[in-house]
Design a protein around this motif. Structure first.
Motif, mmCIF file in Angstrom:
data_model
loop_
_atom_site.group_PDB
_atom_site.id
_atom_site.type_symbol
_atom_site.label_atom_id
_atom_site.label_comp_id
_atom_site.label_asym_id
_atom_site.label_seq_id
_atom_site.Cartn_x
_atom_site.Cartn_y
_atom_site.Cartn_z
ATOM 1 N N MET A 39 0.818 -1.210 0.000
ATOM 2 C CA MET A 39 0.000 0.000 0.000
ATOM 3 C C MET A 39 0.856 1.267 0.000
ATOM 4 O O MET A 39 0.605 2.207 0.747
ATOM 5 C CB MET A 39 -0.946 -0.005 1.199
ATOM 6 C CG MET A 39 -1.938 -1.156 1.210
ATOM 7 S SD MET A 39 -3.064 -1.145 -0.197
ATOM 8 C CE MET A 39 -4.112 0.258 0.209
ATOM 9 N N GLY A 40 1.884 1.266 -0.858
ATOM 10 C CA GLY A 40 2.719 2.448 -1.002
ATOM 11 C C GLY A 40 3.720 2.667 0.111
ATOM 12 O O GLY A 40 4.396 3.694 0.156
ATOM 13 N N LYS A 41 3.862 1.696 1.011
ATOM 14 C CA LYS A 41 4.778 1.838 2.139
ATOM 15 C C LYS A 41 5.736 0.658 2.164
ATOM 16 O O LYS A 41 5.336 -0.488 1.987
ATOM 17 C CB LYS A 41 3.979 1.886 3.453
ATOM 18 C CG LYS A 41 4.836 2.014 4.698
ATOM 19 C CD LYS A 41 3.964 2.017 5.950
ATOM 20 C CE LYS A 41 4.807 2.101 7.208
ATOM 21 N NZ LYS A 41 3.962 2.086 8.445
ATOM 22 N N THR A 42 7.020 0.941 2.390
ATOM 23 C CA THR A 42 8.023 -0.112 2.471
ATOM 24 C C THR A 42 8.272 -0.498 3.920
ATOM 25 O O THR A 42 8.609 0.351 4.755
ATOM 26 C CB THR A 42 9.355 0.331 1.840
ATOM 27 O OG1 THR A 42 9.155 0.610 0.449
ATOM 28 C CG2 THR A 42 10.414 -0.763 1.977
ATOM 29 N N LEU A 43 8.088 -1.774 4.216
ATOM 30 C CA LEU A 43 8.405 -2.326 5.521
ATOM 31 C C LEU A 43 9.756 -3.032 5.455
ATOM 32 O O LEU A 43 10.160 -3.529 4.403
ATOM 33 C CB LEU A 43 7.333 -3.325 5.973
ATOM 34 C CG LEU A 43 5.901 -2.806 6.069
ATOM 35 C CD1 LEU A 43 4.971 -3.930 6.524
ATOM 36 C CD2 LEU A 43 5.811 -1.627 7.027
ATOM 37 N N GLN A 44 10.430 -3.068 6.581
ATOM 38 C CA GLN A 44 11.715 -3.753 6.668
ATOM 39 C C GLN A 44 11.672 -4.789 7.782
ATOM 40 O O GLN A 44 11.140 -4.535 8.867
ATOM 41 C CB GLN A 44 12.841 -2.760 6.949
ATOM 42 C CG GLN A 44 13.006 -1.690 5.892
ATOM 43 C CD GLN A 44 14.124 -0.731 6.243
ATOM 44 O OE1 GLN A 44 15.261 -1.144 6.477
ATOM 45 N NE2 GLN A 44 13.807 0.553 6.272
ATOM 46 N N GLY A 45 12.251 -5.944 7.503
ATOM 47 C CA GLY A 45 12.359 -6.994 8.499
ATOM 48 C C GLY A 45 13.813 -7.380 8.685
ATOM 49 O O GLY A 45 14.499 -7.720 7.718
ATOM 50 N N ILE A 46 14.283 -7.290 9.927
ATOM 51 C CA ILE A 46 15.691 -7.557 10.214
ATOM 52 C C ILE A 46 15.804 -8.677 11.240
ATOM 53 O O ILE A 46 15.078 -8.698 12.246
ATOM 54 C CB ILE A 46 16.387 -6.294 10.756
ATOM 55 C CG1 ILE A 46 16.405 -5.211 9.675
ATOM 56 C CG2 ILE A 46 17.805 -6.588 11.236
ATOM 57 C CD1 ILE A 46 16.885 -3.868 10.176
#
Length: 231
Positions: free
Chosen positions: A188-195
């Motif tokens: 939805m136009g947003k970048t999530l990051q998983g670390i």
């Protein structure tokens, strides 16, 4: 704003070389905040998993070594905010009280936080609610990332972080899995990051035949996360 994160030291099964590198890093960078993202101590003698007797690995010695480590962190970063997230290994102590001497659970004097003297070091403890008898996970929010020791483990590097992004819908930093990974998800136009933040423990402990682990740690600086692999 600089936050330095490490997890899974599992004292007394720590990697001394990894911890030395991380201590030098925080001493050089002088972070505003330090997050110890769980399993700093192993609580080996309190585990329900059977292990060979070893008179040198007492719970008292674990507490002593962990206090030494925490004092070292504070000495190198006297002005930093330090947060210690209690997770599944630390929770072995609380569960021991719950199931064997539940009358003591409500006394602050008998908490692990008190045994480690966190107040005297200015270290804030983040633990789950006492109402849950089993470990369910804990986290804090920092610069748009939800840094935690979540109760989720998948089989390959990056899979756990991806699953947590799917489940929670936020950017996460996950300890617990002992692996290093940085994955992204656009929604939805947003970048999530998983670390996945690696670990600070020995990669060849005597209680496991083979490990798929990596030593490392994470920085978040002005909202930008970076992984540091310790070779």
């Amino acid at each position: 704003m600089l936050t330095c994160i490490s997890s899974d030291h599992q004292i007394p099964f720590q990697s001394d070389s990894a911890i030395r590198e991380w201590i030098k890093h925080i001493s050089d960078r002088r972070p505003d905040k330090i997050i110890l993202d769980g399993d700093v101590m192993d609580c080996n003698q309190l585990s329900v998993f059977e292990s060979a007797p070893d008179p040198t690995r007492t719970f008292k010695e674990e507490v002593r070594l962990t206090k030494m480590f925490l004092k070292t962190v504070r000495q190198h970063c006297p002005h930093a905010e330090i947060i210690y997230i209690f997770s599944n290994h630390e929770d072995r102590y609380r569960q021991k009280l719950i199931y064997q001497v539940p009358e003591l659970v409500e006394f602050k004097e008998f908490t692990l936080e008190s045994l480690l003297e966190l107040d005297s070091l200015g270290i804030r403890c983040v633990a789950q609610e006492q109402k849950a008898a089993s470990w369910i996970g804990s986290y804090v929010e920092d610069q748009g990332f939800y840094v935690g020791h979540y109760r989720k483990v998948c089989g390959k590097a990056g899979y756990t972080a991806s699953a947590l992004m799917d489940e929670l819908g936020v950017s996460v930093v996950q300890g617990h899995v002992h692996r290093l990974a940085h994955v992204f998800k656009r929604i939805m136009g947003k970048t999530l990051q998983g670390i996945e933040s690696g670990c600070m423990c020995d990669l060849n402990p005597d209680y496991v035949l083979h490990t798929n682990w990596e030593n490392g740690y994470v920085d978040i600086e002005d909202g930008v996360a970076s992984i540091h692999h310790i070779l």
